[in-house]
Design an enzyme around this catalytic site. Structure first.
Site: not given
Ligand code: ADP
Length: 492
Positions: A224-225, A263, A297
């Protein structure tokens, strides 16, 4: 000590799309845990890729509505309403934050009071910003021309946030974007959906922000992200999170050449000079490593000590870490709570083990506190004699762990500090401030703290170099990231 649940507060289950608080079709929910106990304490709606597409559509339609983009006074009015509403909801927001993050209630000021104050700051900053700048007459081969710079909203901004400081980052990524006249779709992290959905509820119920201008889509699926970062209707992505996810977002946006503000991770070094005051610098370094369970971070997690005072430095750090108050986040005075999840703690413990395997000396910690068997607690951990090239010195740990490495001279200290794919922050401690400043200038990072004097704050640009990010938050630079500059040539 057993975990009490007296303060636990479940948050809003519904997301906000096009002005309506709603559940996904079919009503699927996902669980939210309290990291202090490991128990499921509530749910949030589990949006689909189709929900995200609807949210982006709503934001796109709202961005075509010139009123939000052009009416600065109306935006100021709405964001001041938001500020006041957040302030009214402050204690609920604080309990929701402690519930889903597990951060100690005693240290929530920076994550509740500060971001609420920042809403007002951005409203005022945006109201006073000069959106039209006359740069005077320019000579061209076609004759003289006056040029004006028109600062305009970028359009639809997708904000993707992590779980470590979720309410703060939800505000930091969306409020300046809104004040600059953009419309926003916020995708909060899976582990901390409520700091996002609560913001959505408050916007919907307590402000005049028009439908579609601000949307929040909570989901348990990374897709979804990813859908937000790839949608051609999204003009810009603002993201805080891991470097791996940042790379994926950058790649997803490449097809439509999206503006991307990132970031990302860090592995910051703290160069402790031989004339430093160890008794103040090192307990502060230990506190910074533990206070958010190391889930920050900008944490200077690599301590570089002069060989001439190495044993003395290790002893001061050991004492500070062993006396750090770790425990139930609801208990006043506790300053280190749990890691966010079982998986995250496992990752931290695995990295500690890898450090020991590669020759590091475990000075203190290294496991789970015996008196805290439930929840995801980790002992404050000090690893000494760490090889600067090994995994634990190169990978971001995101746990209450400091590594210590000796150095023989200033040049070597700078070389070790810069031996990283990251370049977010750094720190230098030393009595001779000119010498410390010269070293700060040689560190390949976006920010440096000298003698504990923080570089971080809303009025100063914050960003990373190398694989720690692109662009800036905070300050006038950070606000301008959410604006596009149109240069207009016109008759004198
Ligand atoms: P962690 O690995 O510590 O959970 P992430 O950097 O993966 O941290 O997660 C930060 C955010 O990025 C969360 O809101 C997550 O849902 C989102 N996210 C994870 N994978 C993706 C992706 N491929 N594209 C966009 N957003 C993503």
């Amino acid at each position: 000590m057993t975990t009490t649940d007296t303060g636990i507060q479940a948050g809003e289950q519904r997301m906000l799309i096009d002005g309506e608080l709603q559940l996904t079709d079919g009503g699927t929910l996902f669980d939210v845990e309290h990291p202090g106990s490991g128990q499921v304490v509530g749910q949030a709606t589990d949006a689909t890729v189709a929900d995200m597409a609807r949210a982006v559509g709503a934001a796109w339609r709202a961005s075509e509505n010139a009123n939000w983009a052009r009416d600065i006074e109306f935006r100021f009015h709405c964001l001041m309403q938001l500020h006041d509403a957040l302030d009214r909801n402050k204690e609920r927001l604080r309990r929701v934050l402690v519930t889903e993050v597990g951060c100690p209630i005693s240290v929530t000021g920076a994550q509740i009071e500060e971001p609420i104050a920042e809403v007002k700051h951005w409203a005022e900053h945006g109201r006073n910003f000069e959106y039209l700048v006359d740069t005077g007459i320019h000579q061209t081969h076609l004759g003289p021309a006056r040029r004006k710079l028109s600062y305009e909203p970028v359009g639809v901004v997708g904000a993707i946030t992590p779980w470590n400081v979720p309410f703060y980052l939800n505000v930091a990524e969306t409020v300046p974007a809104l004040m600059a006249g953009n419309t926003v779709v916020l995708k909060p992290a899976q582990l901390t959906p409520w700091s996002g959905t609560e913001l959505g509820r408050i916007v919907a119920e307590e402000t005049d922000i028009p439908a579609g201008v601000f949307n929040v889509v909570s989901s348990n699926a990374n897709e979804v992200g990813a859908a937000l970062s790839a949608d051609p209707r999204v003009d810009m992505i603002t993201f805080t999170g891991s470097t791996a996810t940042g790379r994926a977002i950058l790649a997803a946006g490449a097809a439509t050449v999206k503006k991307t503000l990132l970031e990302l991770g860090g592995k910051s070094a703290h160069i402790v000079l031989d004339d430093a005051h160890f008794g103040s610098a090192l307990p502060l370094a230990a506190m910074m490593a533990c206070v958010m369970s190391g889930q920050s971070c900008i944490l200077p997690s690599r301590i570089l000590l002069p060989r001439s005072r190495y044993d003395e430095g290790v002893a001061v750090l050991k004492a500070a870490m062993e006396n750090f108050p770790v425990g139930d986040p609801w208990t006043p005075g506790i300053m280190q709570g749990p890691q966010i999840s079982a998986a995250q703690r496992q990752k931290v413990l695995g990295l500690i083990a890898s450090g020991i395997e590669s020759g590091a000396r475990l000075v203190t910690g290294g496991g789970v506190p015996e008196n805290l068997p439930n929840g995801y607690y980790t002992q404050p951990t000090l690893l000494a004699d760490v090889d600067p090239d090994c995994q634990v010195a190169q990978e971001e740990i995101f746990g209450p762990v400091l590594t210590v490495t000796p150095y023989d001279n200033d040049d070597e200290a700078v070389a070790i500090a810069n031996n990283s794919i990251y370049g977010l922050s750094g720190e230098v401690s030393g009595t001779d401030v000119d010498r410390a400043f010269a070293i700060a200038q040689r560190m390949r990072t976006g920010n440096v703290t000298i003698n504990g004097k923080s570089h971080f704050g809303i009025a100063s640009p914050f960003g990373g170099t190398k694989q720690s990010g692109l662009g800036y938050r905070n300050g006038t630079h950070g606000y301008a990231e959410y604006l596009a500059i149109k240069t207009i040539g016109l008759p004198e």
